[in-house]
Each structure stands twice: as structure tokens, then as C-alpha cells.
Design a protein around this motif. Structure first.
Motif, PDB file in Angstrom:
ATOM      1  N   VAL A  33     -18.021 -34.720  -8.389  1.00 62.12           N
ATOM      2  CA  VAL A  33     -18.118 -33.278  -8.183  1.00 62.12           C
ATOM      3  C   VAL A  33     -16.832 -32.628  -8.682  1.00 62.12           C
ATOM      4  N   VAL A  34     -16.949 -31.826  -9.730  1.00 63.86           N
ATOM      5  CA  VAL A  34     -15.803 -31.125 -10.297  1.00 63.86           C
ATOM      6  C   VAL A  34     -15.580 -29.802  -9.580  1.00 63.86           C
ATOM      7  N   GLU A  35     -16.683 -29.134  -9.253  1.00 72.32           N
ATOM      8  CA  GLU A  35     -16.570 -27.810  -8.636  1.00 72.32           C
ATOM      9  C   GLU A  35     -17.844 -27.519  -7.843  1.00 72.32           C
ATOM     10  N   GLU A  36     -17.677 -26.879  -6.706  1.00 69.66           N
ATOM     11  CA  GLU A  36     -18.806 -26.403  -5.917  1.00 69.66           C
ATOM     12  C   GLU A  36     -18.636 -24.907  -5.691  1.00 69.66           C
ATOM     13  N   LEU A  37     -19.635 -24.134  -6.079  1.00 67.67           N
ATOM     14  CA  LEU A  37     -19.596 -22.685  -5.911  1.00 67.67           C
ATOM     15  C   LEU A  37     -20.690 -22.272  -4.938  1.00 67.67           C
ATOM     16  N   VAL A  38     -20.381 -21.280  -4.101  1.00 64.09           N
ATOM     17  CA  VAL A  38     -21.350 -20.767  -3.134  1.00 64.09           C
ATOM     18  C   VAL A  38     -21.554 -19.283  -3.382  1.00 64.09           C
ATOM     19  N   SER A  39     -22.807 -18.878  -3.594  1.00 62.91           N
ATOM     20  CA  SER A  39     -23.146 -17.487  -3.864  1.00 62.91           C
ATOM     21  C   SER A  39     -23.136 -16.665  -2.582  1.00 62.91           C
TER      22      SER A  39
END
Length: 413
Positions: free
Chosen positions: A101-107
Motif C-alpha cells: 500500500v503506497v497511499e490510502e485516500l478517503v473521500s
């Protein structure tokens, strides 16, 4: 001592040799094989190669299967039903690995997007990247999974389609996306004493759609093996009624998908005639609508309780007229179907605009009055570029800007 493994045998998860990646002195030593994504038969073959007695193989496969897919373990140490000696043997030659996992974004609407990095294609190079999206809704949670790095199709309304195909994903990389999601959402048992993950009534990931990057039917065998693992009743336990495979219309593989996978089918249709669909989905020139719908009518298991979903992106002044809606209804006559209307999600440089909301409602009204369920999909995750047709585009944009910055800094130096 266990026999030396032949890493070149039929193993879809077999990675490159360690020496190929590092240039180290022990180039002959194989890198550990990832057991995630191996079928039960493949896992049994690996245990036979370790020298386990034939009478133990089935039991050991079940123990590994339970630890990997039922409990979400990341190492063999936690599978205490195996002896210490066997765990040590397994740890020497195998691993239980997920994509990085490089990046996790949450809307703002709760949608999550994971940027994941896979094994590198060449020594010294970063691995290719994929994106996976989780969409929470009332009473359900849908995970949108990728099947390829990039896409070989060039659908003109889809930003993902502007990115070149790098390669197919392995079964382990496909299944691994669900494992990553369950890791992040705390879907696994809190302790080893709990025999199973949450049941389907209270788990967060209740549905899977093969609608991420790539065309699943151009990676058929790997997608098939991955989805059969996902639907295994003793593992990840998702019913095939809760798994949907979306295709742009690879006609020869549609019957095979029904026979060998047996999940729900979605067709990326987007037009009521060949003229418009040729423009939007160039694959239509190879497999025109008549051939595509013939394959749909013959899809194994098709009935009112197992309808085909036809996806239809709403493009202003392209495919959204009332006449188009009437033509669509005539086209699908006799097919147990749901028509999923998708407001177009814009991206930089796109040649299209989203249909006006009033026009979408007129279109939906025609379809509804003809007796078809036609929900309008609410756009989700637009602020993190996680909406339909937007996957990885923000990552590509970011990487391009970083390269430009590096060039400028090098020139100034």
C-alpha cells in the motif's frame, strides 16, 4: 531436508529470482513464492514438493487456507495447527504477501482508494501500480477490483483507457486487493480464538465488482482462479451472487465466464446502436452489439433472479436523448436485465460532458416505464479521483509533474 523447488513450474504467483532483483551472489536461490492466489490444487502441489506425506496434504491445505483467507494471517507463525518444523519449512520457501500500500485516500463521502505497488518488472525499477476502491453504502459495501495494470481497450470516455497496458494481474494480486481492504477495514477476527471472519450480515465488504483497471476477460484464467478463491465457502466466503464481473464485450469469453466462474455479469454497453458504440467502445468494431447481445441471451444461469446489468454512461448530446432511451429498451427486449445509468465523471482533457440531470431523469423514466430497473449511480469519490473511469489518473498526473520538476531542478543545477 526438503527438495529444491523448481520455480519455473506452473505457478501463477512465482516471482523473479532474488538475484535478478538485487544482483546478489546467491542468484540461484529462488525468491519466496507467494501462496496467496494459489488454488487448492496448486497449494497441494507445493506441499508435495516439500516432501509432506500424501495422507497429510488435504488437511494441511485446509489449515493453510483457513489461516490465509478465514483469519487473514500474514505469516505462517500464526497457523499454530502446523508443527514448528513445518512452519519453518514454509517460511523458508513461501510467504503470505499482499500488494504494497503506497497511499490510502478517503473521500468526504466515505469512499476509500488504495494505491498499491506490485513486484517490479525490471531490476532496479519501481513496481507497477494499481488502484482499488471501496464504496460504503447503506446496508452494503462494494469493493471495486482491478484485473490489469492499465488497459488495452481505448474507450473514449474512460480516463483509465488512456493508460497503456503494462501486464495482467496474477490471481494473488487480484485476491490481494481484497485482503488489503479487509486489513484496512479491520474485517478479520480480533483474536486467533475466533474461528471465522464476520458473517455477511455485518461485514463491511459485502460485494465485489471487477470494474477497476483493465478488461477482466482478457485475463480470464487469473480472474477465474481469483474469484473462485474469493467465493470459497471455507475462505473469503463471498457468494457468487455478490460478485459482478464487468466486460466491455469480449464475446467469445462470455459463455466461458458463466460456466467456469458463474458470477453476476455486467456489460459496459453505453450506446443503443453500433454507430455510437463504435465511437465510445472501439472493441465494438470487432464484436458488434448483435453478437454481444446474443452471447448475453445465452449466458449460463440467466434468469429474472440473476439478471445482467447493462452499464450506460450518460454523455451530453451523445447517447442521452429520449430516442436513445427508446432504442435501448427495444435493443434489450427479452433479456432479464437491469440498466445502470452512470453520470459521466469528468477528467482533464476529456472530450465529453455529463448529461444534464433533467435529461438523465427523462432517460430513466423511459427505461423505467418499459419495466427495467434503471438506478442512476450516485457519483462517489470524485474528490479523490476514485469515481468510475477515473482510476489511477491522479497517480499518473502526479508522477508526470514530479518528473517535470526533477528535469527543471537538473537543468538549473
Amino acid at each position: 531436508m526438503a527438495p529444491q523447488l523448481d520455480i519455473a513450474r506452473s505457478n501463477p504467483n512465482a516471482p523473479a529470482l532474488d538475484g535478478q532483483e538485487t544482483g546478489g551472489a546467491d542468484a540461484a536461490r529462488p525468491r519466496r513464492i507467494n501462496v496467496v492466489g494459489l488454488t487448492r490444487a496448486q497449494l497441494a502441489d507445493e506441499l508435495k514438493a516439500l516432501g509432506l506425506p500424501e495422507k497429510q496434504i488435504r488437511m494441511r491445505v485446509n489449515q493453510l487456507w483457513n489461516g490465509i483467507y478465514n483469519r487473514g494471517l500474514k505469516s505462517f507463525e500464526g497457523i499454530t495447527s502446523l508443527s514448528k518444523e513445518l512452519r519453518a519449512q514454509l517460511n523458508e520457501r513461501y510467504e503470505i504477501a499482499r500488494p504494497e500500500v503506497v497511499e490510502e485516500l478517503v473521500s468526504v463521502d466515505g469512499t476509500r482508494k488504495w494505491l498499491m505497488r506490485l513486484a517490479p518488472e525490471k531490476p532496479g525499477m519501481p513496481g507497477p501500480e494499481i488502484e482499488t476502491v471501496y464504496i460504503p453504502e447503506e446496508g452494503r459495501g462494494t469493493l471495486c477490483i482491478s484485473s490489469q495494470v492499465g488497459c488495452t481497450l481505448t474507450c473514449t470516455f474512460c480516463h483509465t483507457g488512456t493508460q497503456k497496458l503494462v501486464r495482467n494481474l496474477t490471481p494473488g494480486e487480484i485476491v490481494g486487493q481484497l485482503l488489503v481492504a479487509r486489513d484496512s477495514l479491520n474485517e478479520w477476527p480480533e483474536s486467533a480464538d475466533q474461528p471465522r471472519i464476520r458473517n455477511s450480515d455485518d461485514r463491511m465488504v459485502t460485494n465485489i465488482v471487477m470494474m477497476g483497471m483493465g478488461e477482466p476477460l482478457y485475463n480470464f484464467e487469473n480472474v477465474r482462479d481469483a474469484l473462485n478463491i474469493v467465493s470459497d465457502g471455507e475462505g473469503l466466503q463471498l457468494s457468487k451472487r455478490r460478485i459482478t464481473l464487468s466486460t466491455s464485450g469480449v464475446v467469445p469469453e462470455i459463455p466461458r465466464a458463466g460456466e467456469e466462474i458463474g458470477c453476476m455479469l455486467a456489460i459496459s454497453l453505453h450506446a443503443p446502436n453500433d454507430e455510437v458504440r463504435n465511437q465510445l467502445v472501439p472493441l465494438n468494431k470487432k464484436y458488434p452489439i448483435e453478437e454481444l447481445l446474443d452471447a448475453c441471451r445465452q449466458y449460463p444461469g440467466l434468469r429474472n433472479a440473476q439478471r445482467i446489468t447493462f452499464e450506460y454512461v450518460m454523455l451530453k448530446d451523445v447517447n442521452d436523448s429520449v430516442e436513445d432511451a427508446k432504442a435501448l429498451v427495444r435493443l434489450l427486449k427479452g433479456i432479464p436485465a437491469k440498466i445502470n445509468l452512470i453520470p459521466f465523471n469528468p477528467w482533464p482533457g476529456s472530450p465529453y460532458e455529463c448529461s444534464d440531470w433533467a435529461q438523465i431523469e427523462k432517460f430513466a423514466d423511459v427505461v423505467n416505464r418499459a419495466g427495467y430497473a434503471s438506478p442512476v449511480r450516485t457519483p462517489r469519490g470524485r474528490d479523490i479521483m476514485a469515481a468510475c473511469g477515473q482510476l489511477k489518473s491522479e497517480t499518473v498526473k502526479k508522477r508526470a509533474s514530479e518528473k517535470l520538476k526533477e528535469r527543471k531542478e537538473a537543468a538549473e543545477a
